[in-house]
Design an enzyme around this catalytic site. Sequence first.
Site, PDB file in Angstrom:
ATOM      1  NE  ARG A  89      -1.834  -1.121   3.887  1.00  0.00           N
ATOM      2  CZ  ARG A  89      -1.404  -2.146   4.615  1.00  0.00           C
ATOM      3  NH1 ARG A  89      -0.246  -2.041   5.251  1.00  0.00           N
ATOM      4  NH2 ARG A  89      -2.088  -3.250   4.704  1.00  0.00           N
ATOM      5  CE1 TYR A 237       9.832   7.970  11.880  1.00  0.00           C
ATOM      6  CE2 TYR A 237      10.000  10.359  12.048  1.00  0.00           C
ATOM      7  CZ  TYR A 237       9.755   9.224  11.300  1.00  0.00           C
ATOM      8  OH  TYR A 237       9.443   9.342   9.967  1.00  0.00           O
TER       9      TYR A 237
END
EC number: 1.-.-.-
Length: 557
Positions: A89, A237
């Site tokens: 996706r 992150y």
Amino acid sequence: MRSGASRQVARATQRARRGAVKLPRALEQRFAEKIKSRWDLRVHGNPKLGTTGTQKAVHCRGQRCQIPHRERSRGKLAGCTVFITGASRGIGKAIALKAAKDGANIVIAAKTTQRHPKLLGTIYTAAEEIEAAGGMALPCVVDVRDEQQINSAVEKAVEKFGGIDILVNNASAISLTNTLDTPTKRVDLMMNVNTRGTYLTSKACIPFLKKSKVGHILNLSPPLNLNPLWFKQHCAYTIAKYGMSMCVLGMAEEFRGEIAVNALWPRTAIHTAAMDMLGGSGIESQCRKVDIIADAAYSIFKRPKSFTGNFIIDENILKEEGIKNFDVYAITPGHPLLPDFFLDEYPDAVMEEKEPKDSVPEVKEEKLQLQEESQLQKQPQQREQPQLQEQPQLQGQPQQQEQPQQREQPQQREQPQLQEQPQQRPRPRQQPQPLVQSMLPQKPHFGAVEETFRIVKDSLSDEVVRATQAIYQFELSGEDGGTWFLDLKSRGGKVGHGEPSERADVVMSMATDDFVKMFSGKLKPTMAFMSGKLKIKGNIALAIKLEKLMTQMNSRL
């Protein structure tokens, strides 16, 4: 003749492909098994009927691919094998479809084999789309944290297509949380998917990439920007994502002349399922389509191996290709776009981060900012002069900062302020002009913050409450600050000073001046967050929902 159950599966399958219905759990398993068995027949053939698979392709090194049932597309990537992680996706699939239009072989290395209630697409549905676009597909179940699964997929790709020409490290995990709010499990996930997964997949593919005339690795990772503001809000992150970028830096030099290794990063937010989960409904209007990344990646694949070690921004390379109109990539053309992380090309956030705390709030024109900085260096006594043109931004300025200005006031061109100078002295009875009045300190809880919440209250409705369903708590520092709340769960909505009656879903901490600017549209919440002016604890998706309410109130503030 089909049985009743088979007809039911067939009808549900057709409707599910169109996105018209969510399959019942019982049929969902049959749907996945049906698609998988169809691919097994295509690859291996049907021994009972004596047929062989139609997917036996030949690699692009000078030999012709044999596809009996249709004519293969011919483009620059025709016959090339592209191994893409996270291709079921989003950005990964968009790159796959772009290459498939040229007739490329696509290895879909992703985890999803069954439909997800919130995430559309599986490796099998993606394979069908790739075939329809003109390419050939090999769906492989791969969790990039599992080295064995990576190696197995690489072996299957080489056996089926004869080699690997391009690797796209797209799979990634994200958590925009600070150090104390990031669980160790989440840290491990980001490190193992982003950095370790990229490293291991590259390692497995490199022996075959070195044999290819195309030989290219492309990581979806940002430039290595060491500005501290990109670390302070989501340190884990950033480290994990920069690990992917450091793979580019190291491998580009290690395999120079053999493999091109580059990184690609978007200038703005890209609309994907992950963005929907982070930003909630409506965030798509501030994003671009995945097509811009696919087009940029395609442009990189066309470059020679000597084009290596680059950290590329999608918009920049497409400008080199001659593209001038980028509205075609916008979900909502003309709508303001969210800037992506790790780029200092949006000076508002960066300049605000570098300003001293008592400096002038943001000025819209960059030239005025440069003039102001020059004045601050040459004439410290006039440091507040530019603020005289920014009336709404002067709420809560300390009176003691205005004293030097009172002595220098006769030298300024603003004659009305010269007449009103006595208002700065201990005779406040005389009615001051609005500009001078905004320079005086406000009484606690009777200034700009309370006025902002009053306007917020007037803007609330049952419709806003139903659409938001969240309680926000604001911890404001500075004069007229303290704890405030916005309750968008109770009927009609509530605002007030102090803590909410129920636990807040989101806690936002910032200075009062920045709070007023954010609600009045002079400071974008995204910029405030990126620059460290806004700290968020709790549900990030609900925090982004609040931006819609701010937009509605901008005209009134």
